[in-house]
Scaffold this motif. Structure first.
Motif, PDB file in Angstrom:
ATOM      1  N   LEU A 160      -2.768  -6.603  -8.343  1.00 18.23           N
ATOM      2  CA  LEU A 160      -2.197  -6.290  -6.790  1.00 18.23           C
ATOM      3  C   LEU A 160      -3.468  -6.206  -5.842  1.00 18.23           C
ATOM      4  O   LEU A 160      -3.615  -6.286  -4.666  1.00 18.23           O
ATOM      5  CB  LEU A 160      -1.529  -5.159  -6.656  1.00 18.23           C
ATOM      6  N   VAL A 161      -4.517  -5.682  -6.385  1.00 18.96           N
ATOM      7  CA  VAL A 161      -5.957  -5.150  -5.633  1.00 18.96           C
ATOM      8  C   VAL A 161      -6.470  -6.553  -4.967  1.00 18.96           C
ATOM      9  O   VAL A 161      -6.743  -6.786  -4.009  1.00 18.96           O
ATOM     10  CB  VAL A 161      -6.913  -4.563  -6.665  1.00 18.96           C
ATOM     11  N   ILE A 162      -6.465  -7.565  -6.093  1.00 15.33           N
ATOM     12  CA  ILE A 162      -6.939  -8.854  -5.988  1.00 15.33           C
ATOM     13  C   ILE A 162      -6.221  -9.723  -4.854  1.00 15.33           C
ATOM     14  O   ILE A 162      -6.719 -10.175  -3.953  1.00 15.33           O
ATOM     15  CB  ILE A 162      -7.339  -9.770  -7.295  1.00 15.33           C
ATOM     16  N   ALA A 163      -4.961  -9.418  -5.156  1.00 16.92           N
ATOM     17  CA  ALA A 163      -3.833 -10.192  -4.064  1.00 16.92           C
ATOM     18  C   ALA A 163      -4.104  -9.420  -2.680  1.00 16.92           C
ATOM     19  O   ALA A 163      -4.190 -10.314  -1.533  1.00 16.92           O
ATOM     20  CB  ALA A 163      -2.620 -10.056  -4.572  1.00 16.92           C
ATOM     21  N   THR A 164      -4.229  -7.996  -2.695  1.00 16.43           N
ATOM     22  CA  THR A 164      -4.585  -7.353  -1.345  1.00 16.43           C
ATOM     23  C   THR A 164      -5.981  -8.017  -0.596  1.00 16.43           C
ATOM     24  O   THR A 164      -6.120  -8.159   0.583  1.00 16.43           O
ATOM     25  CB  THR A 164      -4.594  -5.980  -1.465  1.00 16.43           C
ATOM     26  N   ALA A 165      -6.800  -8.190  -1.526  1.00 19.03           N
ATOM     27  CA  ALA A 165      -8.126  -8.671  -1.158  1.00 19.03           C
ATOM     28  C   ALA A 165      -8.326  -9.889  -0.509  1.00 19.03           C
ATOM     29  O   ALA A 165      -8.763 -10.283   0.369  1.00 19.03           O
ATOM     30  CB  ALA A 165      -9.226  -8.371  -2.162  1.00 19.03           C
ATOM     31  N   VAL A 166      -7.321 -10.655  -1.145  1.00 18.51           N
ATOM     32  CA  VAL A 166      -7.114 -12.189  -0.683  1.00 18.51           C
ATOM     33  C   VAL A 166      -6.254 -12.529   0.512  1.00 18.51           C
ATOM     34  O   VAL A 166      -6.782 -13.162   1.536  1.00 18.51           O
ATOM     35  CB  VAL A 166      -6.805 -12.981  -1.939  1.00 18.51           C
ATOM     36  N   THR A 167      -5.129 -11.668   0.483  1.00 16.70           N
ATOM     37  CA  THR A 167      -4.265 -12.128   1.626  1.00 16.70           C
ATOM     38  C   THR A 167      -4.425 -10.887   2.614  1.00 16.70           C
ATOM     39  O   THR A 167      -4.029 -11.337   3.733  1.00 16.70           O
ATOM     40  CB  THR A 167      -2.722 -11.773   0.941  1.00 16.70           C
ATOM     41  N   GLY A 168      -4.886  -9.888   2.426  1.00  9.60           N
ATOM     42  CA  GLY A 168      -5.052  -8.889   3.586  1.00  9.60           C
ATOM     43  C   GLY A 168      -3.711  -8.018   3.613  1.00  9.60           C
ATOM     44  O   GLY A 168      -3.556  -7.377   4.660  1.00  9.60           O
ATOM     45  N   ARG A 169      -2.836  -8.300   2.760  1.00 13.05           N
ATOM     46  CA  ARG A 169      -1.386  -7.676   2.810  1.00 13.05           C
ATOM     47  C   ARG A 169      -1.301  -6.662   1.876  1.00 13.05           C
ATOM     48  O   ARG A 169      -1.757  -6.649   0.513  1.00 13.05           O
ATOM     49  CB  ARG A 169      -0.301  -8.808   2.667  1.00 13.05           C
ATOM     50  N   LEU A 170      -0.646  -5.511   2.203  1.00 12.20           N
ATOM     51  CA  LEU A 170      -0.087  -4.626   1.490  1.00 12.20           C
ATOM     52  C   LEU A 170       1.095  -4.379   1.011  1.00 12.20           C
ATOM     53  O   LEU A 170       1.530  -3.549   0.106  1.00 12.20           O
ATOM     54  CB  LEU A 170      -0.513  -3.091   2.065  1.00 12.20           C
TER      55      LEU A 170
END
Length: 144
Positions: free
Chosen positions: A74-84
């Motif tokens: 989830l941290v990596i996804a947030t960093a890549v997408t900018g979504r929470l």
């Protein structure tokens, strides 16, 4: 832009998410998480993610509890997408068994889309097994 994409204050969404995790997680679990995500976040910042070899299912991460693995994703996804609003979900794929994926909340709640994703995973697995068979008969390495 939805609320899940709006950075609050001057921070990036991933920084806010990490701050929340620091408060919510056990200290040792948070340290484990940071040990895994720091090189990935650095690679993202330096735009060299494509050169980073990283897998949450690799043997190197066997000591990570599943909850920490999920938070890493989830941290990596947030960093890549900018979504929470990312979620980790588990799909039951006949050929491979359960597969954990990260997706946005809208996709996570759409059974048709999840079926399409499961079908894609099945097809990729079939192709990988076919290539593995070709490599084996050709005397090539099969550990891809």
């Amino acid at each position: 832009m939805s609320d899940s994409e709006i950075p609050h204050g001057d921070g990036r969404p991933v920084d806010m998410y990490l701050d929340l995790l620091r408060i919510r997680m056990d200290t040792e679990d948070y340290r484990l998480l940071m040990r895994v995500v720091e090189p990935v976040l650095e690679a993202i910042d330096e735009e060299r993610l494509s050169s980073l070899d990283f897998a949450l299912d690799s043997g190197a991460n066997d000591e990570l509890p599943q909850e920490v693995r999920d938070e890493v994703a989830l941290v990596i996804a947030t960093a890549v997408t900018g979504r929470l609003d990312n979620e980790v979900i588990e799909l039951d794929v006949d050929e491979t068994g359960p597969v954990r994926i990260v997706t946005d909340a809208t996709t996570a709640s759409d059974p048709v889309r999840l079926g399409e994703i499961a079908d894609y995973i099945k097809e990729r697995h079939r192709q990988t097994e076919e290539l593995r068979g070709i490599a084996e008969v050709s005397g090539l390495p099969t550990d891809f």
